[in-house]
Design an enzyme around this catalytic site. Sequence first.
Site, mmCIF file in Angstrom:
data_model
loop_
_atom_site.group_PDB
_atom_site.id
_atom_site.type_symbol
_atom_site.label_atom_id
_atom_site.label_comp_id
_atom_site.label_asym_id
_atom_site.label_seq_id
_atom_site.Cartn_x
_atom_site.Cartn_y
_atom_site.Cartn_z
ATOM 1 C CB ALA A 32 12.729 14.875 0.915
ATOM 2 N N GLY A 33 10.728 13.231 3.086
ATOM 3 C CA GLY A 33 9.388 13.346 3.682
ATOM 4 C C GLY A 33 9.427 13.767 5.151
ATOM 5 C CB THR A 101 7.540 9.603 -4.299
ATOM 6 O OG1 THR A 101 6.213 9.353 -4.812
ATOM 7 C CG2 THR A 101 7.548 9.241 -2.832
ATOM 8 C CG ASN A 192 4.966 0.421 -4.796
ATOM 9 O OD1 ASN A 192 6.028 -0.145 -5.039
ATOM 10 N ND2 ASN A 192 4.819 1.740 -4.780
ATOM 11 C CG HIS A 352 26.762 -8.277 43.702
ATOM 12 N ND1 HIS A 352 26.155 -9.511 43.629
ATOM 13 C CD2 HIS A 352 28.023 -8.518 44.165
ATOM 14 C CE1 HIS A 352 26.994 -10.436 44.026
ATOM 15 N NE2 HIS A 352 28.130 -9.865 44.345
HETATM 16 C C1 UD1 Z 1 4.911 5.089 -0.721
HETATM 17 C C2 UD1 Z 1 4.329 4.709 -2.098
HETATM 18 C C3 UD1 Z 1 3.420 3.512 -1.918
HETATM 19 C C4 UD1 Z 1 4.172 2.365 -1.294
HETATM 20 C C5 UD1 Z 1 4.853 2.787 0.009
HETATM 21 C C6 UD1 Z 1 5.810 1.697 0.469
HETATM 22 C C7 UD1 Z 1 4.157 6.767 -3.438
HETATM 23 C C8 UD1 Z 1 3.234 7.812 -3.971
HETATM 24 N N1 UD1 Z 1 3.609 5.837 -2.661
HETATM 25 O O1 UD1 Z 1 3.808 5.472 0.108
HETATM 26 O O2 UD1 Z 1 2.905 3.093 -3.198
HETATM 27 O O3 UD1 Z 1 3.286 1.277 -1.072
HETATM 28 O O4 UD1 Z 1 5.624 4.000 -0.170
HETATM 29 O O5 UD1 Z 1 6.320 1.960 1.749
HETATM 30 O O6 UD1 Z 1 5.317 6.802 -3.753
HETATM 31 N N2 UD1 Z 1 9.475 11.348 0.198
HETATM 32 C C9 UD1 Z 1 10.286 12.348 -0.342
HETATM 33 N N3 UD1 Z 1 9.708 13.506 -0.788
HETATM 34 C C10 UD1 Z 1 8.364 13.721 -0.753
HETATM 35 C C11 UD1 Z 1 7.541 12.688 -0.208
HETATM 36 C C12 UD1 Z 1 8.139 11.523 0.245
HETATM 37 O O7 UD1 Z 1 11.510 12.186 -0.395
HETATM 38 O O8 UD1 Z 1 7.918 14.790 -1.186
HETATM 39 C C13 UD1 Z 1 10.122 10.117 0.709
HETATM 40 C C14 UD1 Z 1 9.816 9.853 2.182
HETATM 41 O O9 UD1 Z 1 10.816 10.425 2.999
HETATM 42 C C15 UD1 Z 1 9.823 8.329 2.250
HETATM 43 C C16 UD1 Z 1 9.455 7.893 0.840
HETATM 44 O O10 UD1 Z 1 9.607 9.015 -0.007
HETATM 45 O O11 UD1 Z 1 11.107 7.825 2.567
HETATM 46 C C17 UD1 Z 1 8.008 7.406 0.746
HETATM 47 O O12 UD1 Z 1 7.154 8.456 1.222
HETATM 48 P P1 UD1 Z 1 5.961 8.150 2.217
HETATM 49 O O13 UD1 Z 1 5.285 9.424 2.510
HETATM 50 O O14 UD1 Z 1 6.424 7.304 3.328
HETATM 51 O O15 UD1 Z 1 5.009 7.330 1.212
HETATM 52 P P2 UD1 Z 1 4.009 6.172 1.572
HETATM 53 O O16 UD1 Z 1 2.687 6.787 1.902
HETATM 54 O O17 UD1 Z 1 4.589 5.234 2.526
#
Ligand code: UD1
Length: 438
Positions: A32-33, A101, A192, A352
């Site tokens: 969702a990010g 997340t 992680n 060609h």
């Molecule tokens: C996250 C982890 C981190 C890990 C890393 C690995 C958390 C808090 N952190 O960080 O520990 O090392 O992934 O790649 O989980 N998403 C949602 N809804 C939200 C926010 C995010 O669905 O409200 C999804 C994003 O689309 C993405 C995933 O969750 O696919 C991870 O989110 P992202 O913002 O990329 O977290 P990182 O900072 O990478």
Amino acid sequence: MVAPENLDLVVQVRILTGQYIMANFRSIILAAGKGTRMKSDVPKVLHPICGRPMIEYVLDITRRLSSLKTYVVTGHGAEKVKGAISSDGVEFVLQPRLLGTADAVRRVEGRLKSFRGTLLILCGDTPLLSKDTVRSLLAKHRQSKASATVLTALVDNPQGYGRIVRDRAGSLVAIREQKDASVKESLANEINVGVYCFESYRLFEALKKVRLNTKKKEFYLTDCIELLLAAGHRVKTLISDDAQVALGVNSRGDLAQAEAVIRKRILDKHMQNGVTIVDPITTYIETDVKIGADTIIYPCTVIHSNVRIGTRCKIGPFAHIRSGSRIGNTVEIGNFTEVSRTTMGAGTLMKHFSFLGDAVVGAKTNIGAGVVTANFDGVTKHKTKIDRGAFIGSDAILVAPVTIGSKALVGAGVVVTKHTKVPAGALVRGVPAKIFKK
Ligand code: UD1
Ligand code: MG
């Protein structure tokens, strides 16, 4: 198909081989990010890698491991994500506000009311993850009877990732996000990966207790680990033996890194299947391309997804073959050429400076230097048909729709105007073209 009287036997074999253990789980993919760091209008998980949205690589894993169901949490660009990925075995769940997340996983709780098994949670932005690594994680989770098992990796540069915090004895204590880590914690190079197995009821218990992270204004899924440990539950880790799988794509630089790895995997597979790739560094082949043995791909060639190429062909240098093309055996497509949504019969030569678009070309046809199918009239794309054994001279332009009969000869520089049907064996000369019957 297994006969009903043999079903028991199948279940026993599956238990012995571990397959049954693997089958009884459901998955959540967080997608969702916004992908703020990508600076893009396209939802992050839809950015293509070798011709496929990056989330499809993660979906491949849950499909191949036979997840009972995969919930994809969408939010930013939800409709675009829904429309762009294959929905086979997938249920979409909306996260209306991007609150982190932990909040994303909470959105799925309602769908899992009667489910008491293992939940596999993955992020849609980790396209290098391998099925075997996830299978090992599931196996360890089941064997250790833990409430949660976290996939970790030892990396050279942990920048941006959640750090694995361990006590002196090496036991897991917490996952600390970079922004919240102490100097000592941030020095840890164990990170992680963002892939976890949870016993679902334990996870939803812990999620209720997750507090808002005041720095990022988000609820962190990673906080569940500390909460589960504090409640006396067992949490295990599996350190991936391949650090590459950990790459989380958060920026355009990460995207290019992921593309390079997947591109190499694709090229290696073609080479293992007997295809010569003269210069892998300048050869770009997307996913879903089939190439027959003993075909040679010369440097600076680009082949898009959904292309089939036969055996003993010569392709390139500087050839561009686009989706939907079907190339028969022993075809030669030489330098500075483009083939798009086109079928080329066996033994055809196009050596060609040519463009074939929306064309069906028969076997043993010669496409001279500089031949162009003018397939687009500004509104619609039209088809060109060139039958077996025809000879199209240099610099001829075929304004589609056009049909060139078998063994017809189109002279050099001829412009064949639209709706022309050149009979088999005819000679065509002039601008505009005149047909001389045999
Ligand atoms: C996250 C982890 C981190 C890990 C890393 C690995 C958390 C808090 N952190 O960080 O520990 O090392 O992934 O790649 O989980 N998403 C949602 N809804 C939200 C926010 C995010 O669905 O409200 C999804 C994003 O689309 C993405 C995933 O969750 O696919 C991870 O989110 P992202 O913002 O990329 O977290 P990182 O900072 O990478
Ligand atoms: Mg990420």
